[in-house]
Design a protein around this motif. Sequence first.
Motif, PDB file in Angstrom:
ATOM      1  N   LYS A 189       0.118   5.606   2.338  1.00 22.61           N
ATOM      2  CA  LYS A 189       1.042   6.111   3.365  1.00 22.61           C
ATOM      3  C   LYS A 189       2.479   5.678   3.043  1.00 22.61           C
ATOM      4  CE  LYS A 189       1.587   6.296   8.409  1.00 22.61           C
ATOM      5  NZ  LYS A 189       2.869   5.624   8.657  1.00 22.61           N
ATOM      6  N   VAL A 190       2.647   4.421   2.637  1.00 18.38           N
ATOM      7  CA  VAL A 190       3.975   3.917   2.262  1.00 18.38           C
ATOM      8  C   VAL A 190       4.534   4.725   1.098  1.00 18.38           C
ATOM      9  CG1 VAL A 190       5.232   1.936   1.305  1.00 18.38           C
ATOM     10  CG2 VAL A 190       3.538   1.588   3.115  1.00 18.38           C
ATOM     11  N   CYS A 191       3.690   4.963   0.083  1.00 20.58           N
ATOM     12  CA  CYS A 191       4.119   5.744  -1.086  1.00 20.58           C
ATOM     13  C   CYS A 191       4.492   7.171  -0.705  1.00 20.58           C
ATOM     14  CB  CYS A 191       3.012   5.771  -2.140  1.00 20.58           C
ATOM     15  SG  CYS A 191       2.807   4.215  -3.025  1.00 20.58           S
ATOM     16  N   SER A 192       3.649   7.777   0.118  1.00 15.80           N
ATOM     17  CA  SER A 192       3.865   9.164   0.523  1.00 15.80           C
ATOM     18  C   SER A 192       5.198   9.318   1.256  1.00 15.80           C
ATOM     19  CB  SER A 192       2.705   9.609   1.425  1.00 15.80           C
ATOM     20  OG  SER A 192       2.912  10.920   1.876  1.00 15.80           O
ATOM     21  N   GLU A 193       5.477   8.391   2.154  1.00 16.16           N
ATOM     22  CA  GLU A 193       6.720   8.457   2.930  1.00 16.16           C
ATOM     23  C   GLU A 193       7.956   8.259   2.048  1.00 16.16           C
ATOM     24  OE1 GLU A 193       6.032   5.531   5.956  1.00 16.16           O
ATOM     25  OE2 GLU A 193       4.835   6.914   7.193  1.00 16.16           O
ATOM     26  N   ALA A 194       7.771   7.540   0.930  1.00 15.31           N
ATOM     27  CA  ALA A 194       8.895   7.261   0.034  1.00 15.31           C
ATOM     28  C   ALA A 194       8.968   8.238  -1.148  1.00 15.31           C
ATOM     29  CB  ALA A 194       8.786   5.833  -0.500  1.00 15.31           C
ATOM     30  N   GLY A 195       7.984   9.127  -1.254  1.00 19.42           N
ATOM     31  CA  GLY A 195       7.972  10.075  -2.369  1.00 19.42           C
ATOM     32  C   GLY A 195       7.603   9.438  -3.696  1.00 19.42           C
ATOM     33  N   ILE A 196       6.814   8.351  -3.647  1.00 17.93           N
ATOM     34  CA  ILE A 196       6.373   7.643  -4.851  1.00 17.93           C
ATOM     35  C   ILE A 196       4.919   8.013  -5.142  1.00 17.93           C
ATOM     36  CG2 ILE A 196       5.884   5.343  -5.826  1.00 17.93           C
ATOM     37  CD1 ILE A 196       8.831   5.766  -5.527  1.00 17.93           C
ATOM     38  N   PRO A 197       4.588   8.465  -6.356  1.00 16.03           N
ATOM     39  CA  PRO A 197       3.197   8.806  -6.664  1.00 16.03           C
ATOM     40  C   PRO A 197       2.272   7.596  -6.504  1.00 16.03           C
ATOM     41  CG  PRO A 197       4.662   9.699  -8.335  1.00 16.03           C
ATOM     42  CD  PRO A 197       5.483   8.779  -7.490  1.00 16.03           C
ATOM     43  N   PHE A 198       1.077   7.851  -5.968  1.00 17.55           N
ATOM     44  CA  PHE A 198       0.076   6.817  -5.696  1.00 17.55           C
ATOM     45  C   PHE A 198      -1.106   7.010  -6.637  1.00 17.55           C
ATOM     46  CE2 PHE A 198      -3.776   5.442  -3.419  1.00 17.55           C
ATOM     47  CZ  PHE A 198      -3.433   4.147  -3.037  1.00 17.55           C
ATOM     48  N   ILE A 199      -1.318   6.013  -7.501  1.00 18.25           N
ATOM     49  CA  ILE A 199      -2.381   6.062  -8.513  1.00 18.25           C
ATOM     50  C   ILE A 199      -3.462   5.046  -8.139  1.00 18.25           C
ATOM     51  CG2 ILE A 199      -2.907   5.760 -10.981  1.00 18.25           C
ATOM     52  CD1 ILE A 199      -0.902   7.971 -10.610  1.00 18.25           C
ATOM     53  N   VAL A 200      -4.724   5.406  -8.345  1.00 17.30           N
ATOM     54  CA  VAL A 200      -5.843   4.497  -8.100  1.00 17.30           C
ATOM     55  C   VAL A 200      -6.390   4.008  -9.438  1.00 17.30           C
ATOM     56  CG1 VAL A 200      -8.192   4.283  -7.204  1.00 17.30           C
ATOM     57  CG2 VAL A 200      -6.463   5.526  -5.880  1.00 17.30           C
ATOM     58  N   ASN A 201      -6.616   2.713  -9.551  1.00 14.87           N
ATOM     59  CA  ASN A 201      -7.192   2.152 -10.774  1.00 14.87           C
ATOM     60  C   ASN A 201      -8.711   2.283 -10.755  1.00 14.87           C
ATOM     61  OD1 ASN A 201      -8.544  -0.439 -12.100  1.00 14.87           O
ATOM     62  ND2 ASN A 201      -6.650  -0.036 -13.190  1.00 14.87           N
ATOM     63  N   ASP A 202      -9.249   2.940 -11.777  1.00 14.69           N
ATOM     64  CA  ASP A 202     -10.681   2.920 -12.068  1.00 14.69           C
ATOM     65  C   ASP A 202     -11.585   3.695 -11.106  1.00 14.69           C
ATOM     66  OD1 ASP A 202     -13.112   2.278 -13.197  1.00 14.69           O
ATOM     67  OD2 ASP A 202     -13.157   0.214 -12.437  1.00 14.69           O
ATOM     68  N   ASP A 203     -11.344   3.614  -9.797  1.00 16.60           N
ATOM     69  CA  ASP A 203     -12.260   4.142  -8.786  1.00 16.60           C
ATOM     70  C   ASP A 203     -12.020   5.634  -8.547  1.00 16.60           C
ATOM     71  OD1 ASP A 203     -13.807   4.629  -6.544  1.00 16.60           O
ATOM     72  OD2 ASP A 203     -13.343   2.706  -5.597  1.00 16.60           O
ATOM     73  N   VAL A 204     -12.688   6.462  -9.340  1.00 17.89           N
ATOM     74  CA  VAL A 204     -12.461   7.913  -9.256  1.00 17.89           C
ATOM     75  C   VAL A 204     -12.926   8.476  -7.922  1.00 17.89           C
ATOM     76  CG1 VAL A 204     -14.624   8.607 -10.387  1.00 17.89           C
ATOM     77  CG2 VAL A 204     -12.636  10.109 -10.521  1.00 17.89           C
ATOM     78  N   ASP A 205     -14.000   7.921  -7.364  1.00 16.03           N
ATOM     79  CA  ASP A 205     -14.481   8.392  -6.061  1.00 16.03           C
ATOM     80  C   ASP A 205     -13.420   8.177  -4.986  1.00 16.03           C
ATOM     81  OD1 ASP A 205     -16.937   9.176  -7.101  1.00 16.03           O
ATOM     82  OD2 ASP A 205     -17.880   7.247  -6.700  1.00 16.03           O
ATOM     83  N   LEU A 206     -12.811   6.999  -4.999  1.00 17.30           N
ATOM     84  CA  LEU A 206     -11.764   6.702  -4.019  1.00 17.30           C
ATOM     85  C   LEU A 206     -10.556   7.601  -4.237  1.00 17.30           C
ATOM     86  CD1 LEU A 206     -10.718   4.889  -1.712  1.00 17.30           C
ATOM     87  CD2 LEU A 206      -9.846   3.319  -3.446  1.00 17.30           C
ATOM     88  N   ALA A 207     -10.180   7.807  -5.489  1.00 17.53           N
ATOM     89  CA  ALA A 207      -9.026   8.652  -5.801  1.00 17.53           C
ATOM     90  C   ALA A 207      -9.227  10.076  -5.289  1.00 17.53           C
ATOM     91  CB  ALA A 207      -8.775   8.665  -7.302  1.00 17.53           C
ATOM     92  N   VAL A 208     -10.428  10.599  -5.473  1.00 17.72           N
ATOM     93  CA  VAL A 208     -10.735  11.968  -5.025  1.00 17.72           C
ATOM     94  C   VAL A 208     -10.804  12.023  -3.503  1.00 17.72           C
ATOM     95  CG1 VAL A 208     -12.496  13.781  -5.048  1.00 17.72           C
ATOM     96  CG2 VAL A 208     -11.879  12.606  -7.180  1.00 17.72           C
ATOM     97  N   GLU A 209     -11.485  11.034  -2.919  1.00 12.11           N
ATOM     98  CA  GLU A 209     -11.638  10.975  -1.464  1.00 12.11           C
ATOM     99  C   GLU A 209     -10.287  10.906  -0.756  1.00 12.11           C
ATOM    100  OE1 GLU A 209     -12.997   7.520   1.656  1.00 12.11           O
ATOM    101  OE2 GLU A 209     -14.154   7.690  -0.198  1.00 12.11           O
ATOM    102  N   MET A 210      -9.350  10.133  -1.316  1.00  9.78           N
ATOM    103  CA  MET A 210      -8.030   9.958  -0.709  1.00  9.78           C
ATOM    104  C   MET A 210      -7.044  11.045  -1.108  1.00  9.78           C
ATOM    105  SD  MET A 210      -7.339   5.926  -1.258  1.00  9.78           S
ATOM    106  CE  MET A 210      -5.868   5.975  -0.236  1.00  9.78           C
ATOM    107  N   ASP A 211      -7.418  11.868  -2.065  1.00 14.59           N
ATOM    108  CA  ASP A 211      -6.504  12.831  -2.677  1.00 14.59           C
ATOM    109  C   ASP A 211      -5.267  12.106  -3.211  1.00 14.59           C
ATOM    110  OD1 ASP A 211      -5.620  15.260  -3.627  1.00 14.59           O
ATOM    111  OD2 ASP A 211      -4.699  15.874  -1.730  1.00 14.59           O
ATOM    112  N   ALA A 212      -5.534  11.037  -3.969  1.00 12.15           N
ATOM    113  CA  ALA A 212      -4.457  10.284  -4.616  1.00 12.15           C
ATOM    114  C   ALA A 212      -3.755  11.179  -5.627  1.00 12.15           C
ATOM    115  CB  ALA A 212      -5.038   9.052  -5.314  1.00 12.15           C
ATOM    116  N   ASP A 213      -2.565  10.770  -6.037  1.00 10.25           N
ATOM    117  CA  ASP A 213      -1.813  11.559  -7.019  1.00 10.25           C
ATOM    118  C   ASP A 213      -2.377  11.423  -8.425  1.00 10.25           C
ATOM    119  OD1 ASP A 213       0.379  12.583  -5.285  1.00 10.25           O
ATOM    120  OD2 ASP A 213       0.752  10.444  -5.021  1.00 10.25           O
TER     121      ASP A 213
END
Length: 216
Positions: A67-91
């Motif tokens: 949420k902090v990244c989104s509000e600031a326009g900073i891409p949000f990357i998840v380390n290693d956890d592809v399930d979490l990245a997909v679930e959260m719709d990370a960048d």
Amino acid sequence: MTTFRQHEIEEFLQLYFIMGSTNCKKDPVYVLEQAIQGGITLFQFREKGKGALEGIEKVRLAERLQKVCSEAGIPFIVNDDVDLAVEMDADGIHVGQEDLAANFVRERAGDKILGVSAHSLEEAEKAIEDGADYLGLGPIYPTISKDDARAVSGLSIIENFRKNGITIPIVGIGGINAANARNVIQAGANGVSLISAIAAAEDVKKASEELKRAIM
């Protein structure tokens, strides 16, 4: 990968902050907010190591940081956890050589940014073939931030990759600080990634500002 996408990722990689709850002296959300104010250009959520959050606690922290990244326009990357990245719709997602295979991650993650750690030309070429958008190279200098860190590779790994035709964006990691960050860029990297130089700083905003000045 289009030239536009590559150029965009090169910009994102300039000052790449990696952090989880175990790296911070203060509240991770506050640390991230301060780092963003100081000029970071990309953030990776890496919740690993002794005492790392798991399950729903890990997800909740990830959501707060996203949420902090989104509000600031900073891409949000998840380390290693592809399930979490997909679930959260990370960048994006970043994987190491001991994590999931990059081609599998690319398949799962669709057009998200995909970063892959590489330690040899063979690993780099395979990562590119599998769809990596950028490579993470290191540790460039000695580091205490990762329990599983490999032997120090030095600046020569970046120079060697560039001399051997690796043209995709590269970010250096490992023991980088304001005093040596410029050397990493001069060796051929597009940016520097850091954990403790920002997360463990007494003044996170100031530390980020100093790093930004060092690489510009």
